[in-house]
Each structure stands twice: as C-alpha cells, then as structure tokens.
Design a protein around this motif. Sequence first.
Motif: not given
Length: 306
Positions: A177, A220, A231, A234, A237, A240
């Motif tokens: 990413a 992103l 993504t 993901y 990520e 986060s």
Amino acid sequence: MEYNKFIELLKTELMKVCAEGVKLKIDTVRKNNDISYDVITLNRADECITPVIYIRQFYDNYCNGEDISDIVQQIVNLDIENRNLPELDVSDIFDYHNVKDKVIIKLINRSQNEKMLKTLPFKEYLDFAVVFCILFEDNNNNRATSLVSNDLLDKWEITTEELFEQAMTNMKFICPAELKSMNETMVELLLNDDNVDDDTRSDILKHLEEDDTNYPMYVLTNTKKMYGAATFLYEEELRSFAEKFGDFYIIPSSIHELILIPESISTSEQEMVDMVKEVNDNQVEPEEVLSYNVYKYYADTGLSLI
C-alpha cells in the motif's frame, strides 16, 4: 469517411510498409466494464506476445485532416516503441508453481462485468468482483498482465479460495500500500506532467506548499499505482487510517486508487455521491471506472456500502 472504410484504408496502407514476415491483424478487445475497442497488432512469428494499438484516435485524427501516411508512420513507430515487453514463455502460465508468486488481485465492478465474469474465477466483495491477474515484469519496469480464466484455474487444479489466499499473500510484497495526502499526490503528478510549463508549475507548487489544508483528503493505492483499488482489501491499512482519523469515507476514484476522506471534515454523503458521478463521467476512462457508490469505514465495525 466512414469508420469501417477507414479501417480498410489503414490496413491497406500499413501492409505496404510492413516488413516481410509481419502479419497484420485487426481485432476487437474487450476491456473492463464491457468496453470494447478495435485494435491493430503487427505479429511476428518469433514472438508470443505483441503490443496492441488502438485505432479510434487515429480515425479521429484522420477526420480532422491528418494524412493517412503520417498515421501509418505513427502506428509503426508506436509498435516499435512498445515492444519492450517482459519476455514471456506462454507455457509457463500452465504450470501453477511457475507463476503462483506473480498472481495479483484486481477489483472490478460486478454488475458492469457480468459477461466477462462468466469466464473468470472471482470472489464477491461488497458490490465488486475480485478477479486475478498474472503480472509479468522485467528489470526495466516493463509490465504485462494476463487475467486468470476458469480454464486456466482448472489446469492449475486449485480452488478460487486457494488462489485468493495466494494472491493476497503476493500483494503484500508485489503491491504494498501507498498512502499520500491529496496535496502530495497533486505535487507528484504536477512534477511529472510535461504539458505544464515551468511558470505555471512553480505557481501551483507554491500555492500547494503554502496551504496544505485545501485538500484534507488522502489517496490510497499501491506502489505500482496499478489496480490500486484492491487496497479495499488491505484491512490493516484501513484500520490504521481509522485509528488516526476515526470513521472515514472511501471514494472509488478508479480501479487504480481510492480517496479517503475523514468523516470529521467531509461534506454531505449526497455531495460525495455527486462528486463520484462527476469524476467518473468526465475524468476517468470508461474501462477504469470502479463504482458510482460511496463507502464508509467505521472504526469499530469496519467497511460498509452507503
């Protein structure tokens, strides 16, 4: 001149300049979102893959007065320039162990690709389809991809779920990413845009550097900036980002990237939906449109379609 007559003229003129042993072929390729294009290929007997050259732009140029001889020369030059493709032994594709570390994920719109999906293994995710590609690269960063078909999956003798698990593992290493603010992304695009003169570039860069709050949005994607909308999958990520900004919206900019907007600074959901439509209809190539929907990631429960 009618389009079909132009194709015949182009084929005739190209045959006059093609080297001996080159086989000229006019074909139609079907792309993402059921978009199809007429293409030219100049095939050589000793090559297993060859560049495709899209015809429509040359027809438009011809209708605007460009000479057919100039168009032919441009096509020949394009063919030469785009022959720096990764070397590929097609037989390798049929051995799963030869290519399993090259399989990546591509996210596409499920409803817009129903016909194509009948021939591909895929997993459903929200309103998307997760499909699989084999990525071929060389040391000069030349790339080629090939979609994994149902027939190929049968030859590999694995399940879609096994392929998905392998592809997700590969993505961490092949396509990690990359998250940047909208300002950083705009600066990067501006610095790489040869069509912007130096004075204009300098003025815009100065403005962006002085006011980084103009674009409280984030882009992103992945480090290859190819099929970066994957993504969506993901989770680490996304989680986060939520830990830092709280709940946030996800706008599917294209199949290559997502835009993340913290809820704390976002406009109304309807305005975001309107923005997605405007961008898709006017700024994104039809085959690169991912969705007209907006999504929301909740810090406590995860991703949801609005």
